[in-house]
Write a protein that holds these residues in place. Structure first.
Motif, mmCIF file in Angstrom:
data_model
loop_
_atom_site.group_PDB
_atom_site.id
_atom_site.type_symbol
_atom_site.label_atom_id
_atom_site.label_comp_id
_atom_site.label_asym_id
_atom_site.label_seq_id
_atom_site.Cartn_x
_atom_site.Cartn_y
_atom_site.Cartn_z
ATOM 1 N N GLY A 147 83.269 121.557 54.506
ATOM 2 C CA GLY A 147 82.435 120.637 53.473
ATOM 3 C C GLY A 147 83.607 119.302 53.787
ATOM 4 N N ASN A 182 84.015 115.396 50.930
ATOM 5 C CA ASN A 182 83.052 115.653 50.635
ATOM 6 C C ASN A 182 81.540 114.688 50.904
ATOM 7 N N SER A 183 81.975 113.478 50.030
ATOM 8 C CA SER A 183 81.522 112.609 50.477
ATOM 9 C C SER A 183 81.890 111.163 50.097
ATOM 10 N N GLY A 187 83.162 116.157 55.311
ATOM 11 C CA GLY A 187 82.881 116.157 56.806
ATOM 12 C C GLY A 187 83.295 114.312 56.962
ATOM 13 N N MET A 188 83.680 113.460 56.011
ATOM 14 C CA MET A 188 84.296 112.788 55.046
ATOM 15 C C MET A 188 85.566 112.069 55.063
ATOM 16 N N ASN A 229 83.878 107.799 63.145
ATOM 17 C CA ASN A 229 83.568 108.367 64.401
ATOM 18 C C ASN A 229 85.042 108.793 64.926
ATOM 19 N N SER A 232 86.711 122.421 62.111
ATOM 20 C CA SER A 232 85.368 121.546 62.114
ATOM 21 C C SER A 232 85.606 120.055 60.546
ATOM 22 N N PRO A 233 85.863 119.902 60.282
ATOM 23 C CA PRO A 233 85.960 119.408 58.974
ATOM 24 C C PRO A 233 84.171 119.474 58.180
ATOM 25 N N ASP A 234 83.311 119.752 59.081
ATOM 26 C CA ASP A 234 82.221 119.839 58.661
ATOM 27 C C ASP A 234 81.727 121.449 57.983
ATOM 28 N N ALA A 235 83.107 122.094 58.841
ATOM 29 C CA ALA A 235 82.852 122.987 58.186
ATOM 30 C C ALA A 235 83.445 123.644 57.328
#
Length: 163
Positions: A63, A114-115, A65-66, A143, A58-61
């Motif tokens: 850092g 990340n952001s 996520g964007m 999404n 997961s990209p969120d895992a």
């Protein structure tokens, strides 16, 4: 590489969905012996039809996520400009996929950061500021529905308060 038969295609399809299948599990699903599946897998790997095995993280895992999609148009297509742009793409770890395309853009880059601030810096410093680039157009992914041929679980719906 010899012509692929139905067994090879089934092996490729099954491994694409789950690269952790053992030769025994693969043989049970394909209908060949484990040793035959093993030989076929090795031939597919040596023929560069299987390019590797990896975990889908997961990209969120990690850092990142964007996700952004950046269309890039080059100033011109001289070998110097193209090679310079290709080098920048290869060296920039935030660029996870890069495609040479037809249409208005010369390239489509998929970036993971990340952001929004990190995405903005990437666009300004590495893409828009690169001497080969004449134009960029960026879209932020809201999404992820499907990646690498696999459907991604839908996010939980937002709950609205009743009036």
């Amino acid at each position: 590489m010899a012509q692929l038969d139905d067994y090879d295609l089934k092996i490729l399809t099954l491994l694409q969905a789950n690269g952790r299948l053992t030769n025994q599990e693969l043989s049970d699903l394909v209908g060949l012996s484990a040793s035959q599946c093993s030989r076929r897998r090795i031939i597919l790997e040596q023929g560069n039809l299987i390019l590797g095995y990896h975990a889908r993280v997961s990209p969120d895992a990690v850092g990142l996520g964007m996700i952004g999609l950046i269309e890039v148009r080059l100033i011109n297509h001289t070998s110097d400009y193209v090679e310079s742009f290709h080098r920048m793409v290869a060296e920039q770890s935030a660029i996870v996929d890069a495609y040479k395309t037809t249409g208005d853009a010369d390239y489509l880059l998929k970036v993971a950061v990340n952001s929004l601030a990190e995405l903005s810096a990437l666009i300004s410093e590495l893409v828009a500021g690169h001497r080969s680039v004449s134009h960029v157009k960026t879209s932020v992914v809201l999404n992820r529905l499907k990646e690498n041929g696999l459907t991604i679980a839908a996010p939980a719906p937002l709950h609205q308060k009743s009036a």
